[in-house]
Design a protein around this motif. Structure first.
Motif, mmCIF file in Angstrom:
data_model
loop_
_atom_site.group_PDB
_atom_site.id
_atom_site.type_symbol
_atom_site.label_atom_id
_atom_site.label_comp_id
_atom_site.label_asym_id
_atom_site.label_seq_id
_atom_site.Cartn_x
_atom_site.Cartn_y
_atom_site.Cartn_z
ATOM 1 N N GLU A 157 1.226 -0.710 0.381
ATOM 2 C CA GLU A 157 0.215 -0.109 -0.345
ATOM 3 C C GLU A 157 0.877 1.557 -0.257
ATOM 4 O OE1 GLU A 157 -3.417 1.785 2.290
ATOM 5 O OE2 GLU A 157 -2.770 0.016 2.658
ATOM 6 N N ASP A 158 2.273 0.989 0.323
ATOM 7 C CA ASP A 158 2.916 2.809 0.523
ATOM 8 C C ASP A 158 3.516 2.973 -0.813
ATOM 9 O OD1 ASP A 158 2.101 2.497 3.283
ATOM 10 O OD2 ASP A 158 4.459 1.232 3.684
ATOM 11 N N LEU A 159 3.270 1.756 -1.691
ATOM 12 C CA LEU A 159 3.715 1.840 -3.331
ATOM 13 C C LEU A 159 2.852 2.614 -3.537
ATOM 14 C CD1 LEU A 159 5.763 -1.471 -3.042
ATOM 15 C CD2 LEU A 159 7.021 0.760 -2.672
ATOM 16 N N GLU A 160 1.233 2.870 -3.612
ATOM 17 C CA GLU A 160 0.680 3.240 -4.504
ATOM 18 C C GLU A 160 1.138 4.911 -5.192
ATOM 19 O OE1 GLU A 160 -3.770 5.262 -4.936
ATOM 20 O OE2 GLU A 160 -3.311 4.519 -2.275
ATOM 21 N N ALA A 161 2.017 5.656 -4.271
ATOM 22 C CA ALA A 161 2.352 7.199 -5.793
ATOM 23 C C ALA A 161 3.043 6.095 -6.203
ATOM 24 C CB ALA A 161 3.055 7.630 -4.368
ATOM 25 N N ILE A 162 4.086 5.118 -5.860
ATOM 26 C CA ILE A 162 5.027 4.885 -7.600
ATOM 27 C C ILE A 162 4.727 4.113 -8.255
ATOM 28 C CG2 ILE A 162 6.922 3.241 -7.076
ATOM 29 C CD1 ILE A 162 7.873 3.455 -4.197
ATOM 30 N N PHE A 163 3.858 3.033 -8.156
ATOM 31 C CA PHE A 163 2.450 3.178 -9.008
ATOM 32 C C PHE A 163 1.809 3.858 -9.730
ATOM 33 C CE2 PHE A 163 1.176 -1.135 -6.320
ATOM 34 C CZ PHE A 163 2.754 -1.586 -6.765
ATOM 35 N N HIS A 164 1.580 5.230 -9.671
ATOM 36 C CA HIS A 164 1.137 6.527 -10.190
ATOM 37 C C HIS A 164 2.555 7.013 -11.184
ATOM 38 C CE1 HIS A 164 -3.221 6.287 -8.764
ATOM 39 N NE2 HIS A 164 -2.929 6.032 -8.022
ATOM 40 N N LEU A 165 3.089 6.938 -10.456
ATOM 41 C CA LEU A 165 4.174 7.673 -10.567
ATOM 42 C C LEU A 165 4.622 6.962 -12.382
ATOM 43 C CD1 LEU A 165 6.170 10.360 -11.344
ATOM 44 C CD2 LEU A 165 8.147 8.802 -9.874
ATOM 45 N N TYR A 166 5.455 5.554 -12.202
ATOM 46 C CA TYR A 166 5.288 4.271 -12.836
ATOM 47 C C TYR A 166 3.885 4.420 -14.039
ATOM 48 C CZ TYR A 166 4.853 -0.345 -15.081
ATOM 49 O OH TYR A 166 4.602 -1.456 -15.913
ATOM 50 N N VAL A 167 2.624 4.597 -13.988
ATOM 51 C CA VAL A 167 1.865 4.415 -14.881
ATOM 52 C C VAL A 167 1.733 5.025 -15.919
ATOM 53 C CG1 VAL A 167 -0.107 3.679 -15.398
ATOM 54 C CG2 VAL A 167 0.369 2.475 -14.322
ATOM 55 N N TRP A 168 1.393 6.266 -14.931
ATOM 56 C CA TRP A 168 0.839 7.882 -16.077
ATOM 57 C C TRP A 168 1.795 7.953 -16.705
ATOM 58 C CZ3 TRP A 168 -3.865 7.012 -16.342
ATOM 59 C CH2 TRP A 168 -4.602 6.534 -15.184
ATOM 60 N N GLY A 169 3.524 8.302 -16.076
ATOM 61 C CA GLY A 169 4.798 8.862 -16.265
ATOM 62 C C GLY A 169 4.904 7.972 -17.461
ATOM 63 N N THR A 170 4.815 7.043 -17.319
ATOM 64 C CA THR A 170 5.254 5.775 -18.572
ATOM 65 C C THR A 170 4.384 6.302 -20.316
ATOM 66 O OG1 THR A 170 6.412 4.143 -17.324
ATOM 67 C CG2 THR A 170 6.144 4.000 -19.470
ATOM 68 N N SER A 171 3.292 5.942 -19.248
ATOM 69 C CA SER A 171 2.228 6.481 -20.572
ATOM 70 C C SER A 171 2.789 7.453 -21.103
ATOM 71 C CB SER A 171 0.966 5.908 -19.971
ATOM 72 O OG SER A 171 0.250 4.958 -19.567
ATOM 73 N N LEU A 172 2.539 8.943 -20.236
ATOM 74 C CA LEU A 172 2.288 9.916 -20.977
ATOM 75 C C LEU A 172 4.280 9.982 -21.992
ATOM 76 C CD1 LEU A 172 2.252 13.458 -20.833
ATOM 77 C CD2 LEU A 172 3.358 13.836 -19.462
ATOM 78 N N VAL A 173 5.356 9.495 -21.147
ATOM 79 C CA VAL A 173 6.398 9.218 -21.927
ATOM 80 C C VAL A 173 6.151 8.913 -23.696
ATOM 81 C CG1 VAL A 173 8.930 8.861 -22.305
ATOM 82 C CG2 VAL A 173 8.375 9.946 -20.248
ATOM 83 N N MET A 174 5.332 7.931 -23.087
ATOM 84 C CA MET A 174 5.195 6.512 -24.850
ATOM 85 C C MET A 174 4.263 7.924 -25.812
ATOM 86 S SD MET A 174 6.736 3.968 -24.475
ATOM 87 C CE MET A 174 8.361 4.554 -23.415
ATOM 88 N N THR A 175 3.616 8.589 -24.947
ATOM 89 C CA THR A 175 2.753 8.786 -26.352
ATOM 90 C C THR A 175 3.093 10.376 -26.636
ATOM 91 O OG1 THR A 175 0.693 8.770 -24.489
ATOM 92 C CG2 THR A 175 -0.005 10.372 -26.691
ATOM 93 N N VAL A 176 4.165 10.728 -26.190
ATOM 94 C CA VAL A 176 5.245 12.355 -26.062
ATOM 95 C C VAL A 176 5.791 11.915 -27.435
ATOM 96 C CG1 VAL A 176 6.747 13.994 -25.715
ATOM 97 C CG2 VAL A 176 5.154 13.644 -24.457
ATOM 98 N N ILE A 177 6.219 10.722 -27.000
ATOM 99 C CA ILE A 177 7.695 10.215 -27.904
ATOM 100 C C ILE A 177 6.855 9.644 -29.432
ATOM 101 C CG2 ILE A 177 9.298 8.101 -28.616
ATOM 102 C CD1 ILE A 177 10.083 8.234 -25.526
ATOM 103 N N ARG A 178 5.503 8.729 -29.397
ATOM 104 C CA ARG A 178 4.792 8.374 -30.657
ATOM 105 C C ARG A 178 4.553 9.801 -31.080
ATOM 106 N NH1 ARG A 178 -1.696 7.677 -30.736
ATOM 107 N NH2 ARG A 178 -1.408 6.667 -32.411
ATOM 108 N N SER A 179 5.026 11.092 -30.738
ATOM 109 C CA SER A 179 4.466 12.172 -32.397
ATOM 110 C C SER A 179 6.008 12.486 -32.868
ATOM 111 C CB SER A 179 4.604 13.885 -30.961
ATOM 112 O OG SER A 179 5.201 13.926 -30.477
ATOM 113 N N ILE A 180 6.587 12.070 -32.648
ATOM 114 C CA ILE A 180 7.966 11.408 -33.351
ATOM 115 C C ILE A 180 8.379 10.885 -35.438
ATOM 116 C CG2 ILE A 180 10.704 11.521 -33.857
ATOM 117 C CD1 ILE A 180 10.696 11.617 -30.938
#
Length: 313
Positions: free
Chosen positions: A111-134
């Motif tokens: 349960e203490d890892l919830e913030a890390i999970f959010h950073l991992y999921v939403w951060g990775t999704s955002l990076v993949m989406t931005v890179i996709r524009s290339i």
């Protein structure tokens, strides 16, 4: 093999995409609604399922938006669909990680890892989406937007979506294999014990784990045809196979429905719904089901999340 898809074929694909995405939207939306209405479901384990269903619901919504115009709305649909679909299969990896950390490593700090999970999921999704524009140039096809016109765009799309997708599939498969193997070993150890109740619990746990072992197949079934279709389109650009695209669109659109059934409709959700329905059942109907509560309690004990995660928080 047709060089391009006809207007009739595109109309069929549009209908399939809208229909499959609508089913996923309803299924994942139902899980989101259950989490919002039933306080007893707001455990950390089911909270991850809620985030998965929320991602599926938004992915399905943007995927079924009818006939977006070229320009801003086409870009918006393409990128939002990509973002939430990536987030969806990344949330399945957090569920697998939580199971492995709790069952195999016997840790109680998930349960203490919830913030890390959010950073991992939403951060990775955002990076993949931005890179996709290339190298991408969105084009309009039926009821959704594709970003695969250039060869560079196709390669980057594959790298930013299908590479992490199959990475998630491999990770989930390996993780569930380890969890199931450990539970099977525990069951074999329980065979020699005299405590029959413990043996029953071990068999129940193993049955639940074996069911979870099939969950990586959801992602495989949802995206196998899409992966093949992207590889074919990269090798032979301009040559479309209608039946392959049909299966691609249909199975990908149903991912949210599959996830909602597999991850969301567990014994805890069914029990919560049944308890609410019982409030409106006539007394004469309750007489026909005197053991319904006891049966639901047995079902709850067979759920891995309730046994291995919630009880340790």
């Amino acid at each position: 093999m047709a060089t391009v898809l006809s207007l009739h074929d595109r109309g069929i694909l549009t209908a399939v995409n809208s229909g499959a995405s609508s089913l996923s939207f309803v299924g994942s939306g139902f899980i989101v609604l259950c989490y919002s209405l039933f306080k007893e479901l707001r455990k950390f384990s089911f909270k991850l399922v809620f985030y998965l269903s929320l991602s599926d619901m938004l992915c399905s919504f943007f995927n079924m938006v009818g006939d977006p115009s070229k320009g801003f709305f086409c870009y918006a649909q393409g990128y939002t669909t990509h973002f939430f679909c990536v987030a969806s299969f990344l949330w399945t990896t957090t569920i697998a990680f939580t199971l492995h950390r709790t069952v195999v490593r016997h840790k109680t700090d998930v349960e203490d890892l919830e913030a890390i999970f959010h950073l991992y999921v939403w951060g990775t999704s955002l990076v993949m989406t931005v890179i996709r524009s290339i190298g991408n140039d969105h084009t309009h096809l039926g009821a959704w937007c594709w970003a695969q016109t250039g060869r560079t765009g196709k390669a980057i799309h594959f790298i930013t979506f299908y590479v992490p997708l199959w990475g998630a599939i491999l990770y989930n498969g390996f993780t569930y294999f380890q969890v199931i193997r450990m539970l099977n070993n525990a069951t074999r150890m329980a065979v020699g014990m005299s405590d029959r109740a413990y043996q029953f619990d071990s068999r129940t746990d193993t049955k639940a784990l074996n069911r979870w072992g099939y969950y990586p197949l959801i992602l495989i079934g949802s995206w196998a045809f899409g992966t093949i279709n992207r590889i074919h389109d990269f090798i032979e650009p301009g040559h479309k196979i209608f039946w392959l695209t049909f299966l691609d669109v249909g199975t990908a659109g149903l991912m949210g429905l599959f996830n909602s059934i597999a991850y969301g409709l567990n014994a805890s959700v069914r029990r919560a719904i049944s308890e609410r329905l019982e409030l409106f059942w006539p007394e004469r109907l309750k007489r026909w089901f005197p053991n319904s509560s006891r049966h639901r309690n047995q079902q709850q004990q067979s759920e891995l999340v309730s046994l291995k995660v919630q009880d340790q928080q």
